[in-house]
Design a protein around this motif. Structure first.
Motif, PDB file in Angstrom:
ATOM      1  N   SER A   1       0.853  -1.178   0.000  1.00  0.00           N
ATOM      2  CA  SER A   1       0.000   0.000   0.000  1.00  0.00           C
ATOM      3  C   SER A   1       0.891   1.230   0.000  1.00  0.00           C
ATOM      4  O   SER A   1       1.845   1.314   0.767  1.00  0.00           O
TER       5      SER A   1
ATOM      6  N   ASN B   1      -0.538   4.368   0.183  1.00  0.00           N
ATOM      7  CA  ASN B   1      -1.227   5.433   0.917  1.00  0.00           C
ATOM      8  C   ASN B   1      -2.506   4.890   1.555  1.00  0.00           C
ATOM      9  O   ASN B   1      -2.881   3.744   1.341  1.00  0.00           O
TER      10      ASN B   1
ATOM     11  N   THR C   1      -4.832   1.336   1.164  1.00  0.00           N
ATOM     12  CA  THR C   1      -5.126   0.446   2.294  1.00  0.00           C
ATOM     13  C   THR C   1      -6.641   0.229   2.395  1.00  0.00           C
ATOM     14  O   THR C   1      -7.100  -0.872   2.684  1.00  0.00           O
TER      15      THR C   1
ATOM     16  N   GLU D   1       3.984  -3.359  14.468  1.00  0.00           N
ATOM     17  CA  GLU D   1       4.413  -2.421  15.510  1.00  0.00           C
ATOM     18  C   GLU D   1       3.386  -1.281  15.687  1.00  0.00           C
ATOM     19  O   GLU D   1       2.497  -1.116  14.835  1.00  0.00           O
TER      20      GLU D   1
ATOM     21  N   GLY E   1       1.667   1.995  15.213  1.00  0.00           N
ATOM     22  CA  GLY E   1       1.675   2.888  14.069  1.00  0.00           C
ATOM     23  C   GLY E   1       1.753   2.186  12.725  1.00  0.00           C
ATOM     24  O   GLY E   1       1.783   2.830  11.674  1.00  0.00           O
ATOM     25  N   ALA E   2       1.770   0.851  12.739  1.00  0.00           N
ATOM     26  CA  ALA E   2       1.860   0.100  11.481  1.00  0.00           C
ATOM     27  C   ALA E   2       0.585   0.271  10.649  1.00  0.00           C
ATOM     28  O   ALA E   2       0.631   0.262   9.414  1.00  0.00           O
ATOM     29  N   GLY E   3      -0.540   0.416  11.333  1.00  0.00           N
ATOM     30  CA  GLY E   3      -1.798   0.606  10.612  1.00  0.00           C
ATOM     31  C   GLY E   3      -2.863  -0.431  10.945  1.00  0.00           C
ATOM     32  O   GLY E   3      -3.830  -0.595  10.201  1.00  0.00           O
ATOM     33  N   LYS E   4      -2.725  -1.107  12.059  1.00  0.00           N
ATOM     34  CA  LYS E   4      -3.701  -2.130  12.458  1.00  0.00           C
ATOM     35  C   LYS E   4      -5.088  -1.505  12.659  1.00  0.00           C
ATOM     36  O   LYS E   4      -6.069  -1.950  12.062  1.00  0.00           O
ATOM     37  N   THR E   5      -5.128  -0.491  13.500  1.00  0.00           N
ATOM     38  CA  THR E   5      -6.423   0.158  13.768  1.00  0.00           C
ATOM     39  C   THR E   5      -6.992   0.752  12.482  1.00  0.00           C
ATOM     40  O   THR E   5      -8.184   0.619  12.199  1.00  0.00           O
ATOM     41  N   THR E   6      -6.132   1.374  11.703  1.00  0.00           N
ATOM     42  CA  THR E   6      -6.580   1.977  10.448  1.00  0.00           C
ATOM     43  C   THR E   6      -7.203   0.927   9.527  1.00  0.00           C
ATOM     44  O   THR E   6      -8.258   1.155   8.936  1.00  0.00           O
TER      45      THR E   6
ATOM     46  N   GLU F   1      -6.224  -6.740  17.669  1.00  0.00           N
ATOM     47  CA  GLU F   1      -4.866  -6.208  17.609  1.00  0.00           C
ATOM     48  C   GLU F   1      -4.071  -6.784  18.778  1.00  0.00           C
ATOM     49  O   GLU F   1      -4.609  -7.011  19.838  1.00  0.00           O
TER      50      GLU F   1
ATOM     51  N   PHE G   1       4.141   6.621   4.260  1.00  0.00           N
ATOM     52  CA  PHE G   1       2.799   6.175   3.877  1.00  0.00           C
ATOM     53  C   PHE G   1       2.785   4.777   3.277  1.00  0.00           C
ATOM     54  O   PHE G   1       1.741   4.281   2.889  1.00  0.00           O
TER      55      PHE G   1
ATOM     56  N   ARG H   1       3.193   0.731   3.203  1.00  0.00           N
ATOM     57  CA  ARG H   1       3.058  -0.424   4.093  1.00  0.00           C
ATOM     58  C   ARG H   1       3.121  -1.719   3.282  1.00  0.00           C
ATOM     59  O   ARG H   1       2.635  -1.765   2.153  1.00  0.00           O
TER      60      ARG H   1
HETATM   61  N1  LIG Z   1      -0.695   3.303   3.662  1.00  0.00           N
HETATM   62  C1  LIG Z   1      -1.144   3.417   4.922  1.00  0.00           C
HETATM   63  N2  LIG Z   1      -1.968   2.486   5.438  1.00  0.00           N
HETATM   64  C2  LIG Z   1      -2.387   2.580   6.711  1.00  0.00           C
HETATM   65  N3  LIG Z   1      -2.076   3.577   7.564  1.00  0.00           N
HETATM   66  C3  LIG Z   1      -1.290   4.560   7.080  1.00  0.00           C
HETATM   67  C4  LIG Z   1      -0.783   4.507   5.756  1.00  0.00           C
HETATM   68  N4  LIG Z   1      -0.019   5.599   5.556  1.00  0.00           N
HETATM   69  C5  LIG Z   1      -0.039   6.280   6.694  1.00  0.00           C
HETATM   70  N5  LIG Z   1      -0.790   5.678   7.630  1.00  0.00           N
HETATM   71  C6  LIG Z   1      -0.984   6.215   8.994  1.00  0.00           C
HETATM   72  O1  LIG Z   1      -0.307   5.372   9.920  1.00  0.00           O
HETATM   73  C7  LIG Z   1      -0.977   5.440  11.173  1.00  0.00           C
HETATM   74  C8  LIG Z   1      -1.324   4.046  11.658  1.00  0.00           C
HETATM   75  O2  LIG Z   1      -1.853   4.147  12.951  1.00  0.00           O
HETATM   76  P1  LIG Z   1      -2.735   3.016  13.589  1.00  0.00           P
HETATM   77  O3  LIG Z   1      -3.679   2.479  12.576  1.00  0.00           O
HETATM   78  O4  LIG Z   1      -3.308   3.545  14.848  1.00  0.00           O
HETATM   79  O5  LIG Z   1      -1.615   1.903  13.894  1.00  0.00           O
HETATM   80  P2  LIG Z   1      -1.629   0.703  14.917  1.00  0.00           P
HETATM   81  O6  LIG Z   1      -3.041   0.378  15.269  1.00  0.00           O
HETATM   82  O7  LIG Z   1      -0.933  -0.409  14.175  1.00  0.00           O
HETATM   83  O8  LIG Z   1      -0.820   1.149  16.099  1.00  0.00           O
HETATM   84  C9  LIG Z   1      -2.223   6.280  10.973  1.00  0.00           C
HETATM   85  O9  LIG Z   1      -1.963   7.582  11.414  1.00  0.00           O
HETATM   86  C10 LIG Z   1      -2.419   6.252   9.467  1.00  0.00           C
HETATM   87  O10 LIG Z   1      -3.062   7.386   8.973  1.00  0.00           O
END
Ligand SMILES: Nc1ncnc2c1ncn2[C@@H]1O[C@H](COP(=O)(O)OP(=O)(O)O)[C@@H](O)[C@H]1O
Ligand SMILES: [Mg+2]
Length: 156
Positions: free
Chosen positions: A5, A7, A11, A36, A38-43, A116, A140, A142
């Motif tokens: 991904s 951006n 995703t 880890e 900030g990896a994007g799990k919640t997102t 998560e 951005f 992943r």
């Molecule tokens: N390509 C991408 N896919 C998912 N998240 C992204 C991407 N690029 C940037 N981000 C950002 O990365 C961050 C991921 O945070 P979060 O989802 O809370 O992570 P986690 O739950 O793994 O700790 C968000 O601020 C999101 O906007």
């Protein structure tokens, strides 16, 4: 399956496609998300929920451990009824998960469960669960690895 991904929008598409592949089973469908902070799990979970038509804001359940949402029903196909989002980052013991009804949650085939930090409760995760691993390779960017079956995971 490995996807890249570049951006948030991509995703979102990956999450939507993933959700469309899910089929109901005799028990809940469980999706483990590793990666880890900030990896994007919640997102990923937020975007998956959005693609299922959940209008409520899906917020991180880090402090409450579990959040549950109703999935809007479309008559034409059998659907999951509950979207359950867990984050065990702050869980002190796996036993705590049992106290919030985990055994009942994973038995119900109407439940679609995203968790998560499954590493924290590894013994309580059913073998049949799906694994998604997210890795940061740029601000951005992943890498998203999805294993629908455990066997394939073992080969790696
Ligand atoms: N390509 C991408 N896919 C998912 N998240 C992204 C991407 N690029 C940037 N981000 C950002 O990365 C961050 C991921 O945070 P979060 O989802 O809370 O992570 P986690 O739950 O793994 O700790 C968000 O601020 C999101 O906007
Ligand atoms: Mg998170």
């Amino acid at each position: 399956m490995r996807v890249f991904s570049l951006n948030l929008e991509q995703t979102g598409k990956i999450a939507e496609k993933f959700v469309r592949k899910l089929k109901k089973n005799t028990q809940a469908v469980i999706i483990c998300l590793k990666g880890e902070l900030g990896a994007g799990k919640t997102t990923f979970v937020q975007l998956a929920g959005k693609s299922l038509g959940i209008k409520k804001n899906i917020t991180s359940p880090t402090f409450v451990i579990l959040k549950s949402y109703n999935i809007p029903q479309i008559k034409s196909r059998p659907q999951f009824k509950k979207f359950i989002h867990l984050d065990t980052y702050r869980l002190k013991s796996a036993a705590e998960l049992n106290n919030i009804g985990w055994p009942k949650i994973i038995k119900n085939p109407e439940n679609l469960v995203f968790i998560e930090w499954p590493e924290n409760v590894a013994d309580l995760i059913p073998k049949e669960s799906i694994l998604i691993e997210l890795k940061v390779i740029g601000k951005f960017k992943r890498v998203i690895d999805i294993w629908f079956k455990k066997k394939k995971r073992a080969k790696k």
